[in-house]
Design a protein around this motif. Sequence first.
Motif, short mmCIF file in Angstrom:
data_model
loop_
_atom_site.label_atom_id
_atom_site.label_comp_id
_atom_site.label_asym_id
_atom_site.label_seq_id
_atom_site.Cartn_x
_atom_site.Cartn_y
_atom_site.Cartn_z
N LEU A 255 0.82 -1.21 0.00
CA LEU A 255 0.00 0.00 0.00
C LEU A 255 0.86 1.26 0.00
O LEU A 255 0.50 2.26 -0.64
CB LEU A 255 -0.94 -0.01 1.20
N ILE A 256 1.99 1.26 0.71
CA ILE A 256 2.84 2.45 0.70
C ILE A 256 3.47 2.64 -0.68
O ILE A 256 3.71 3.76 -1.13
CB ILE A 256 3.92 2.39 1.81
N ALA A 257 3.72 1.54 -1.39
CA ALA A 257 4.21 1.64 -2.76
C ALA A 257 3.15 2.27 -3.66
O ALA A 257 3.45 3.09 -4.53
CB ALA A 257 4.63 0.27 -3.29
N SER B 178 1.29 6.90 -6.63
CA SER B 178 0.26 7.91 -6.83
C SER B 178 0.81 9.31 -6.67
O SER B 178 0.47 10.23 -7.41
CB SER B 178 -0.90 7.68 -5.85
N MET B 179 1.68 9.47 -5.67
CA MET B 179 2.28 10.77 -5.42
C MET B 179 3.07 11.24 -6.65
O MET B 179 3.00 12.41 -7.05
CB MET B 179 3.20 10.69 -4.21
N ALA B 180 3.80 10.33 -7.26
CA ALA B 180 4.60 10.69 -8.44
C ALA B 180 3.71 11.15 -9.59
O ALA B 180 4.06 12.07 -10.33
CB ALA B 180 5.45 9.50 -8.88
N TRP B 181 2.54 10.50 -9.75
CA TRP B 181 1.64 10.85 -10.85
C TRP B 181 0.81 12.09 -10.58
O TRP B 181 0.29 12.71 -11.51
CB TRP B 181 0.71 9.68 -11.15
N ALA C 9 -10.86 2.68 -13.44
CA ALA C 9 -10.06 1.50 -13.78
C ALA C 9 -8.76 1.90 -14.47
O ALA C 9 -7.70 1.31 -14.23
CB ALA C 9 -10.87 0.57 -14.68
N LEU C 10 -8.84 2.91 -15.34
CA LEU C 10 -7.64 3.39 -16.03
C LEU C 10 -6.62 3.94 -15.03
O LEU C 10 -5.43 3.59 -15.07
CB LEU C 10 -8.01 4.47 -17.04
N HIS C 11 -7.09 4.81 -14.14
CA HIS C 11 -6.19 5.44 -13.18
C HIS C 11 -5.58 4.40 -12.24
O HIS C 11 -4.36 4.42 -11.98
CB HIS C 11 -6.94 6.51 -12.37
N LEU C 12 -6.41 3.50 -11.75
CA LEU C 12 -5.90 2.47 -10.85
C LEU C 12 -4.93 1.55 -11.59
O LEU C 12 -3.91 1.12 -11.03
CB LEU C 12 -7.07 1.66 -10.29
N GLY C 13 -5.23 1.27 -12.86
CA GLY C 13 -4.34 0.43 -13.66
C GLY C 13 -2.97 1.05 -13.84
O GLY C 13 -1.95 0.34 -13.76
N PHE C 14 -2.91 2.36 -14.08
CA PHE C 14 -1.63 3.04 -14.22
C PHE C 14 -0.81 2.91 -12.94
O PHE C 14 0.41 2.65 -12.98
CB PHE C 14 -1.86 4.53 -14.54
N ILE C 15 -1.47 3.08 -11.80
CA ILE C 15 -0.76 3.04 -10.52
C ILE C 15 -0.26 1.63 -10.23
O ILE C 15 0.90 1.42 -9.84
CB ILE C 15 -1.67 3.54 -9.39
N ILE C 16 -1.12 0.63 -10.44
CA ILE C 16 -0.72 -0.77 -10.20
C ILE C 16 0.42 -1.17 -11.14
O ILE C 16 1.38 -1.83 -10.73
CB ILE C 16 -1.93 -1.71 -10.38
N LEU D 197 10.69 -0.73 -2.09
CA LEU D 197 9.76 -0.77 -3.22
C LEU D 197 9.08 0.57 -3.43
O LEU D 197 8.88 1.01 -4.57
CB LEU D 197 8.72 -1.87 -3.00
N PHE D 198 8.73 1.25 -2.33
CA PHE D 198 8.03 2.54 -2.48
C PHE D 198 8.92 3.58 -3.14
O PHE D 198 8.44 4.41 -3.92
CB PHE D 198 7.53 3.04 -1.12
N ALA D 199 10.23 3.54 -2.85
CA ALA D 199 11.15 4.50 -3.45
C ALA D 199 11.27 4.26 -4.95
O ALA D 199 11.24 5.20 -5.75
CB ALA D 199 12.52 4.39 -2.78
N THR D 200 11.39 3.00 -5.34
CA THR D 200 11.46 2.67 -6.76
C THR D 200 10.15 3.03 -7.46
O THR D 200 10.16 3.52 -8.60
CB THR D 200 11.77 1.17 -6.95
N SER D 201 9.02 2.79 -6.80
CA SER D 201 7.72 3.13 -7.39
C SER D 201 7.62 4.63 -7.66
O SER D 201 7.07 5.06 -8.68
CB SER D 201 6.59 2.70 -6.44
N PHE D 202 8.14 5.42 -6.73
CA PHE D 202 8.12 6.87 -6.90
C PHE D 202 8.94 7.28 -8.12
O PHE D 202 8.49 8.10 -8.94
CB PHE D 202 8.66 7.54 -5.64
N VAL D 203 10.12 6.71 -8.27
CA VAL D 203 10.99 7.04 -9.40
C VAL D 203 10.36 6.59 -10.72
O VAL D 203 10.36 7.34 -11.70
CB VAL D 203 12.38 6.40 -9.21
N ILE D 204 9.81 5.38 -10.74
CA ILE D 204 9.17 4.87 -11.96
C ILE D 204 7.98 5.74 -12.34
O ILE D 204 7.72 6.01 -13.52
CB ILE D 204 8.72 3.40 -11.78
N GLY D 205 7.24 6.21 -11.34
CA GLY D 205 6.11 7.11 -11.61
C GLY D 205 6.55 8.41 -12.25
O GLY D 205 5.93 8.91 -13.19
N LEU D 206 7.66 8.98 -11.75
CA LEU D 206 8.18 10.21 -12.34
C LEU D 206 8.64 9.97 -13.77
O LEU D 206 8.43 10.81 -14.66
CB LEU D 206 9.35 10.74 -11.49
#
Length: 435
Positions: A47-49, A54-57, A206-213, A237-246
């Motif tokens: 969940l923190i990931a 989400s924060m990145a997006w 569904a689109l927005h949730l799909g992008f985040i997942i 994992l949360f740190a990598t998720s943030f970078v991938i989102g950016l």
Amino acid sequence: MRNRLRLFQQLLLPAPITAGLIGLLLGPEVLGWIGFSDQIGAYTTILIAVIFASMAWSMDIGGSVAKGAHNMWSFSTTMFMFQWGIFILLGVYLFKPVFGTEDWFGMMLPVGFVGGFGTAAAVGSSLEAVGAEAASSLGFTSATIGTLVAIIGGVVVANWGIRTGKATELEGELPDELRKGYIEKEEDRPSIGKATTNPSAIEPLALHLGFIIFTVLVAYFVNQLIINQWENVSIPLFATSFVIGLIGRVIMRMFNRPNYLDKQTVSTISGAATDYMIAFGIASIVPAALADYWVELVLLFVLGTIFCLFYLLVMAPIFFGDRWIERGLFGWGWATAAVATGIALLKMVDPKLRSGTLNEYGVAYVGFAPFEIGMTIIAPIAVIAGVTTGFGWITFAIAAVVLIMSYALKWVPVKGDGPGGARVKASDSSGGSSG
């Protein structure tokens, strides 16, 4: 319970915290009336990931700190960095030699207080991955105690400010929707987001949730590649998720689709994930893991409360002059719990948000966000790398530099001045923009 019971309305206790406490009480660690999955402790890691992806997006990138928010930025930054720096060093130089705790124990205070449940999940899960079994339980306990300290202390100070006339914006009691949580009037209900696609093609949610997942999934595979390449390297994992989102945002901009996702919808998904993360995080606390630390925890929480009180009652008047109570209460709320708690306390003395406190914080956050996000990501990495002491001193030094800079640039007002050094007239006491 929040909607119906007066006690919960007076405490302003968020539903996820109540849910987590009920889960902890009825769960296998206490009464054993409810059986949870043995993977419940991993829920917060996922969940923190989701939250950081989400924060990145959704976060606003760019801008600068406006002149009117100088004081709010320096107040927030010094409070945040001093809390981290002082308690990391207390963990190394007080708790470790006296109580025999780990180097990172003192860090659990800012992780739960100024960091909140999100940071508790991020740092706790990262440390547990390298063998610190009690980290998550300690972090979530700290965040829970911090929330209670924030609410109880905030209510006391707010009532004192009202009785002594220091609350310049007060016009009435808290609105019913803030106390009970339910927005009864339909016209007052805010939108939780806008559709960016036609449902005949794909449901917008569904689109927005799909992008985040998908962002978290890519981050997971990137982490696996890194681990396979360098076994001793561990990136949360949360740190990598943030970078991938950016990176994803950059790619979307390259394809001329910068607004393909609605930021408010993404923020709503993040908020929902936060609520469940808090509930699962508290419910998964292992009381037995805390038993070995109860004396140290009591001392840690007492020292943390004293620090936050000092910033509320001493530093807030220094930074904000005669109009310190609104900004100080808001700062107290998020120094001990979360920004949402700070806003709730602010509304007790400024129901219509006319003091301009939130406007100042909103502008100042552009310059403060790198510190907040950076500490959450770097802190567990510093512990894993074995440089906890050096990290504590660097953090303390940054806070000291910002404090000295505030005086050198004459941002700190003299007595009788308002925020930013502008003298406040009696006729202007209700001015400012709505938050």
